[in-house]
Design a protein around this motif. Structure first.
Motif, PDB file in Angstrom:
ATOM      1  N   PRO A 171       0.804  -1.233   0.000  1.00 22.22           N
ATOM      2  CA  PRO A 171       0.000   0.000   0.000  1.00 22.22           C
ATOM      3  C   PRO A 171       0.835   1.281   0.000  1.00 22.22           C
ATOM      4  N   TRP A 172       2.090   1.204   0.423  1.00 18.84           N
ATOM      5  CA  TRP A 172       2.948   2.381   0.430  1.00 18.84           C
ATOM      6  C   TRP A 172       3.500   2.710  -0.959  1.00 18.84           C
ATOM      7  N   VAL A 173       3.284   1.842  -1.933  1.00 17.22           N
ATOM      8  CA  VAL A 173       3.795   2.066  -3.289  1.00 17.22           C
ATOM      9  C   VAL A 173       2.737   2.795  -4.105  1.00 17.22           C
ATOM     10  N   GLU A 174       3.058   3.995  -4.568  1.00 12.98           N
ATOM     11  CA  GLU A 174       2.095   4.793  -5.324  1.00 12.98           C
ATOM     12  C   GLU A 174       1.993   4.345  -6.777  1.00 12.98           C
ATOM     13  N   ARG A 175       3.099   3.878  -7.338  1.00 11.07           N
ATOM     14  CA  ARG A 175       3.103   3.353  -8.705  1.00 11.07           C
ATOM     15  C   ARG A 175       4.163   2.258  -8.774  1.00 11.07           C
ATOM     16  N   PRO A 176       4.063   1.345  -9.727  1.00 11.32           N
ATOM     17  CA  PRO A 176       5.024   0.234  -9.792  1.00 11.32           C
ATOM     18  C   PRO A 176       6.470   0.727  -9.741  1.00 11.32           C
ATOM     19  N   ASN A 177       7.257   0.059  -8.893  1.00 11.68           N
ATOM     20  CA  ASN A 177       8.632   0.473  -8.657  1.00 11.68           C
ATOM     21  C   ASN A 177       9.516  -0.774  -8.586  1.00 11.68           C
ATOM     22  N   PRO A 178       9.995  -1.264  -9.735  1.00 12.80           N
ATOM     23  CA  PRO A 178      10.797  -2.489  -9.742  1.00 12.80           C
ATOM     24  C   PRO A 178      12.054  -2.408  -8.883  1.00 12.80           C
ATOM     25  N   SER A 179      12.694  -1.245  -8.825  1.00 15.43           N
ATOM     26  CA  SER A 179      13.922  -1.147  -8.038  1.00 15.43           C
ATOM     27  C   SER A 179      13.634  -1.337  -6.552  1.00 15.43           C
ATOM     28  N   ARG A 180      12.453  -0.904  -6.104  1.00 14.46           N
ATOM     29  CA  ARG A 180      12.078  -1.130  -4.709  1.00 14.46           C
ATOM     30  C   ARG A 180      11.897  -2.619  -4.445  1.00 14.46           C
ATOM     31  N   GLY A 181      11.275  -3.315  -5.384  1.00 12.86           N
ATOM     32  CA  GLY A 181      11.145  -4.760  -5.250  1.00 12.86           C
ATOM     33  C   GLY A 181      12.493  -5.446  -5.159  1.00 12.86           C
ATOM     34  N   GLU A 182      13.451  -5.019  -5.981  1.00 11.04           N
ATOM     35  CA  GLU A 182      14.793  -5.594  -5.950  1.00 11.04           C
ATOM     36  C   GLU A 182      15.491  -5.280  -4.633  1.00 11.04           C
ATOM     37  N   PHE A 183      15.283  -4.080  -4.128  1.00  7.44           N
ATOM     38  CA  PHE A 183      15.893  -3.673  -2.869  1.00  7.44           C
ATOM     39  C   PHE A 183      15.490  -4.635  -1.750  1.00  7.44           C
ATOM     40  N   TYR A 184      14.206  -4.947  -1.669  1.00 14.92           N
ATOM     41  CA  TYR A 184      13.739  -5.828  -0.596  1.00 14.92           C
ATOM     42  C   TYR A 184      14.061  -7.287  -0.860  1.00 14.92           C
TER      43      TYR A 184
END
Length: 289
Positions: A171-184
């Motif tokens: 829910p904290w993601v406003e729009r798709p963010n692949p780099s955030r997915g990779e970070f986690y």
């Protein structure tokens, strides 16, 4: 080459430091400027790998897994105080022989960096603050984080599920963010029932509560070395606050990275390099100070 170096932190806590390139040859160490890279809350040293590799062309760059993170110790009772994190970074600089070094910190790691620069100016030749606020965030922010941790659908069945949730479904993601997915995905480890974080969320909350209620402007005024404040235009550090931080710093400079959120160095690695490299180039070599 990736090389682990063991460091003993405050209270005897075992810390893992990492070099992501060949170390300087014998005889070159004293002439090679040192850099210590400090990740943010929930991060790990490997998040700095790409930055450390290009830095290593002209520096000895070492990234630290801070206590409670990565492959460093995670003592159940802590402490996870500001003093402990600062003392750990101080110990790393001294044991690794990096000082006087440039400190590059992201988020909580940036706070650690400027608090250490204020405490031990003799160890720090320059400072880069990446997307960290100096103002107090308050009790509401801490409650939001507590609820956010509870919302994680852990364990995750696969790393693809990790990337999707943190990059799209959170829910904290406003729009798709692949780099955030990779970070986690980088901070997950496989267990018997699926993929879980390498850190304990409760320990992260303990670490966060030691700085979230306080403002940290006074320490900024005590930083004597050149300092660069970097913000992502879509990050957590607003323009007005970042420019006030630059004004408060005795030798403050400012840079911003377009199309980047809080994870500036992960979202836009090339633009991140372009933002900080001129600052690094402008620092006097250790022998010239």
């Amino acid at each position: 080459m990736v090389r682990r170096i063991d460091v003993t932190g405050a209270g005897g806590v075992s810390l893992a430091a990492w070099e992501f390139a060949d170390p300087p040859k014998t005889g070159e160490v004293e002439r090679t400027p040192g850099v210590l890279l400090l990740h943010g809350l929930m991060g790990r040293a490997s998040h700095w790998a790409s930055t450390a590799r290009w830095l290593s062309e002209r520096h000895r760059a070492v990234a630290l897994d801070q206590r409670g993170h990565g492959q460093s110790d995670k003592p159940p009772e802590g402490p996870y105080t500001r003093e402990a994190y600062v003392d750990d970074a101080e110990a790393a600089l001294e044991q690794l022989g990096l000082a006087p070094a440039v400190l590059i910190g992201h988020s909580m790691g940036a706070l650690t960096a400027w608090q250490l620069a204020a405490k031990r100016p003799d160890l720090v030749s320059g400072l880069i603050i990446c997307d960290m606020r100096a103002s107090a965030l308050g009790a509401a922010s801490q409650r939001e984080w507590e609820e956010w941790f509870k919302s994680w659908p852990a364990p995750f069945a696969t790393l693809a599920d990790v990337r999707k949730w943190f990059g799209e479904d959170d829910p904290w993601v406003e729009r798709p963010n692949p780099s955030r997915g990779e970070f986690y995905a980088e901070v997950m480890a496989e267990s018997d029932d699926g993929w879980r974080p390498v850190f304990e969320p409760g320990q992260m909350l303990k670490a966060r509560e030691t700085w979230v209620y306080d403002a940290h402007w006074e320490e900024l005024t005590q930083v004597r070395c050149p300092a660069l404040v970097v913000r992502g235009l879509d990050g957590e550090l607003g323009r007005a606050e970042s420019q006030e931080m630059v004004r408060v710093l005795p030798q403050g400079q400012y840079a911003e990275v377009a199309d980047a959120g809080h994870l500036v160095h992960y979202d836009q690695p090339d633009a991140w390099r372009a933002a900080i490299e001129p600052f690094l180039d402008g620092l006097a070599p250790p022998g010239a100070r």
